[in-house]
Motif scaffolding. Structure first.
Motif, PDB file in Angstrom:
ATOM      1  N   LEU A  75       0.835  -1.204   0.000  1.00 24.66           N
ATOM      2  CA  LEU A  75       0.000   0.000   0.000  1.00 24.66           C
ATOM      3  C   LEU A  75       0.872   1.257   0.000  1.00 24.66           C
ATOM      4  CD1 LEU A  75      -2.892  -1.059   2.393  1.00 24.66           C
ATOM      5  CD2 LEU A  75      -3.012  -0.691  -0.080  1.00 24.66           C
ATOM      6  N   TRP A  76       2.000   1.224   0.721  1.00 30.07           N
ATOM      7  CA  TRP A  76       2.938   2.343   0.689  1.00 30.07           C
ATOM      8  C   TRP A  76       3.485   2.547  -0.721  1.00 30.07           C
ATOM      9  CZ3 TRP A  76       4.286   6.389   3.468  1.00 30.07           C
ATOM     10  CH2 TRP A  76       3.981   6.404   4.823  1.00 30.07           C
ATOM     11  N   LEU A  77       3.932   1.455  -1.347  1.00 31.21           N
ATOM     12  CA  LEU A  77       4.492   1.553  -2.699  1.00 31.21           C
ATOM     13  C   LEU A  77       3.445   2.042  -3.692  1.00 31.21           C
ATOM     14  CD1 LEU A  77       6.645  -1.708  -2.792  1.00 31.21           C
ATOM     15  CD2 LEU A  77       7.441   0.643  -2.496  1.00 31.21           C
ATOM     16  N   THR A  78       2.228   1.538  -3.569  1.00 33.42           N
ATOM     17  CA  THR A  78       1.147   1.977  -4.451  1.00 33.42           C
ATOM     18  C   THR A  78       0.810   3.445  -4.207  1.00 33.42           C
ATOM     19  OG1 THR A  78       0.259  -0.273  -4.467  1.00 33.42           O
ATOM     20  CG2 THR A  78      -1.211   1.491  -5.207  1.00 33.42           C
ATOM     21  N   GLY A  79       0.796   3.844  -2.962  1.00 31.13           N
ATOM     22  CA  GLY A  79       0.521   5.248  -2.633  1.00 31.13           C
ATOM     23  C   GLY A  79       1.586   6.190  -3.189  1.00 31.13           C
TER      24      GLY A  79
END
Length: 118
Positions: free
Chosen positions: A8-12
């Motif tokens: 989710l961090w990488l996608t964000g």
């Protein structure tokens, strides 16, 4: 669960790159902007969070598969590239050399002195 949080961090960060590209009209990939944002985050924290490491590790194993669609796409535009073989070859050689030199320079610069072998 840490891998999901890291993903989710990488996608964000990637979506943050999309937003920056949308509002600034920069001619850069949103993935590159997202990686710069990730780099800034890691520099600010001065460590890699375990959640991001847990998400990134499986992606490294799939890197060849993630690159493959772009490589396969070249076959569909081979006719358009037929007269450009010298420029493509030069770009590949110079790009690879620049990448290797930059990586070695960064490794030498960022590796602590006590961990270097003589």
């Amino acid at each position: 669960m840490p891998a999901l949080t890291g993903f989710l961090w990488l996608t964000g960060l990637w979506l943050g790159g999309e937003v920056i590209i949308h509002f600034t009209a920069l001619p850069i990939s949103s993935g590159v902007i997202g990686m710069l944002l990730l780099c800034a985050l890691l520099i600010q924290r001065q460590r890699v969070p375990t959640s991001i490491a847990a998400a990134a590790q499986p992606l490294i194993g799939l890197l060849a598969m993630l690159i493959m669609p772009g490589v396969v796409g070249v076959f569909f535009i081979a006719d358009e590239l037929a007269g450009q073989w010298l420029a493509i070859f030069g770009a590949l050689v110079l790009g690879t050399a620049a990448s290797v030199v930059t990586t070695l320079w960064l490794l030498k610069r960022l590796t602590p002195t006590d961990q270097r072998t003589p």
